[in-house]
Design an enzyme around this catalytic site. Structure first.
Site, mmCIF file in Angstrom:
data_model
loop_
_atom_site.group_PDB
_atom_site.id
_atom_site.type_symbol
_atom_site.label_atom_id
_atom_site.label_comp_id
_atom_site.label_asym_id
_atom_site.label_seq_id
_atom_site.Cartn_x
_atom_site.Cartn_y
_atom_site.Cartn_z
ATOM 1 N N SER A 138 -28.958 -32.090 -28.207
ATOM 2 C CA SER A 138 -27.655 -31.746 -28.754
ATOM 3 C C SER A 138 -27.196 -32.760 -29.806
ATOM 4 C CB SER A 138 -26.607 -31.673 -27.637
ATOM 5 O OG SER A 138 -26.996 -30.749 -26.650
HETATM 6 N N1 SAH Z 1 -28.795 -31.613 -22.572
HETATM 7 C C1 SAH Z 1 -29.935 -31.502 -23.438
HETATM 8 C C2 SAH Z 1 -29.777 -30.342 -24.399
HETATM 9 C C3 SAH Z 1 -30.886 -29.399 -24.190
HETATM 10 S S1 SAH Z 1 -30.786 -27.839 -25.026
HETATM 11 C C4 SAH Z 1 -30.219 -32.799 -24.147
HETATM 12 O O1 SAH Z 1 -29.433 -33.751 -24.019
HETATM 13 O O2 SAH Z 1 -31.237 -32.904 -24.791
HETATM 14 C C5 SAH Z 1 -30.550 -26.752 -23.630
HETATM 15 C C6 SAH Z 1 -31.609 -26.795 -22.554
HETATM 16 O O3 SAH Z 1 -31.252 -25.812 -21.582
HETATM 17 C C7 SAH Z 1 -33.019 -26.447 -23.015
HETATM 18 O O4 SAH Z 1 -33.883 -27.487 -22.667
HETATM 19 C C8 SAH Z 1 -33.335 -25.170 -22.237
HETATM 20 O O5 SAH Z 1 -34.699 -25.073 -21.859
HETATM 21 C C9 SAH Z 1 -32.432 -25.302 -21.030
HETATM 22 N N2 SAH Z 1 -32.152 -24.048 -20.333
HETATM 23 C C10 SAH Z 1 -31.970 -22.824 -20.857
HETATM 24 N N3 SAH Z 1 -31.765 -21.921 -19.888
HETATM 25 C C11 SAH Z 1 -31.802 -22.582 -18.716
HETATM 26 C C12 SAH Z 1 -31.663 -22.206 -17.343
HETATM 27 N N4 SAH Z 1 -31.470 -20.930 -16.990
HETATM 28 N N5 SAH Z 1 -31.750 -23.167 -16.409
HETATM 29 C C13 SAH Z 1 -31.967 -24.467 -16.745
HETATM 30 N N6 SAH Z 1 -32.110 -24.880 -18.022
HETATM 31 C C14 SAH Z 1 -32.034 -23.955 -18.994
#
Ligand code: SAH
Length: 223
Positions: free
Chosen positions: A70
């Site tokens: 993010s």
């Molecule tokens: N908080 C993260 C941002 C990651 S982007 C950081 O600091 O880097 C969002 C993430 O949510 C992705 O890695 C994606 O794979 C995950 N995601 C999407 N759907 C999901 C679900 N149903 N359960 C768990 N994670 C999920």
């Protein structure tokens, strides 16, 4: 520019954007301890080596598997809204790179984070351990269900956009708890939304800021 200078410039940019968006977010400045946690969780350690030179630019970056780490301003805003106190239990949905989890851990929270892509969870685990945040608990699975065995949580951060509020997550929020989640379907403008659960269990809701997150994935379940 040396890393400390780039970090300082990023913190200045986050502070400036906080001032610019204060009319919507209600936050003209983030708590100093949140800004310190952003600095302590070295973002360069959580991005792929090829992206390291952009680690202190205020932008999301690709982390593989079609996912992103993010934007720092958004991580600061979500963390400030969730306001985790030392020792509090915090649930994150979407571990991704592990950076948001590291920021929460730097604030002294007990962090639980769920990721649906096993490879990302494994990489995040390695980065968190290397940076000394080995108290963070990670789980691979569908975050829509939360982490019922560890509930209730004092704060919940969802880092992928959900078309609707996942009821299981609201149920796992304890009294006095804060939940920050981007709400909006694939073709819709997403809204970062803050839910607060009062001591009597009643829920308040506030729209905070239009945002652009990767979509929440719903793994297909057996019919
Ligand atoms: N908080 C993260 C941002 C990651 S982007 C950081 O600091 O880097 C969002 C993430 O949510 C992705 O890695 C994606 O794979 C995950 N995601 C999407 N759907 C999901 C679900 N149903 N359960 C768990 N994670 C999920």
């Amino acid at each position: 520019m040396a890393a400390p200078d780039r970090l300082r410039r990023l913190l200045d940019e986050i502070a400036a954007e906080a001032r610019e968006t204060a009319g919507r977010t209600g936050r003209a400045a983030f708590a100093p301890r949140v800004m310190q946690a952003i600095a302590r969780a070295r973002r360069e350690a959580f991005v792929p080596p090829a992206e390291a030179e952009w680690a202190y630019v205020d932008r999301p970056l690709p982390i593989g598997h079609g996912q992103t780490i993010s934007q720092p301003f958004i991580v600061a805003l979500m963390t400030d809204l969730a306001a985790p106190q030392p020792g509090e239990k915090v649930l994150e949905i979407g571990t991704g790179s592990g950076w948001q989890a590291a920021v929460l851990a730097a604030l002294g929270a007990r962090v639980f984070s769920v990721e649906v892509i096993p490879e990302l969870s494994a990489r995040a685990a390695a980065a968190l351990a290397a940076e000394g945040f080995d108290g963070v608990r990670l789980k691979v699975g569908d975050g829509w269900q939360g982490w019922p065995e560890e509930a209730p949580f004092d704060a919940i951060l969802v880092t992928a956009a959900a078309p609707e509020l996942p009821q299981a997550l609201l149920d796992q929020l304890g009294p006095g708890g804060r939940m920050v989640i981007p709400l909006g379907g694939p073709q819709e403008q997403q809204m970062l939304t803050l839910f607060e659960k009062a001591a009597d269990g009643s829920i308040s809701r506030r729209d905070v800021l239009p945002v652009a997150f990767v979509p929440f994935v719903r793994p297909s379940r057996p019919a």
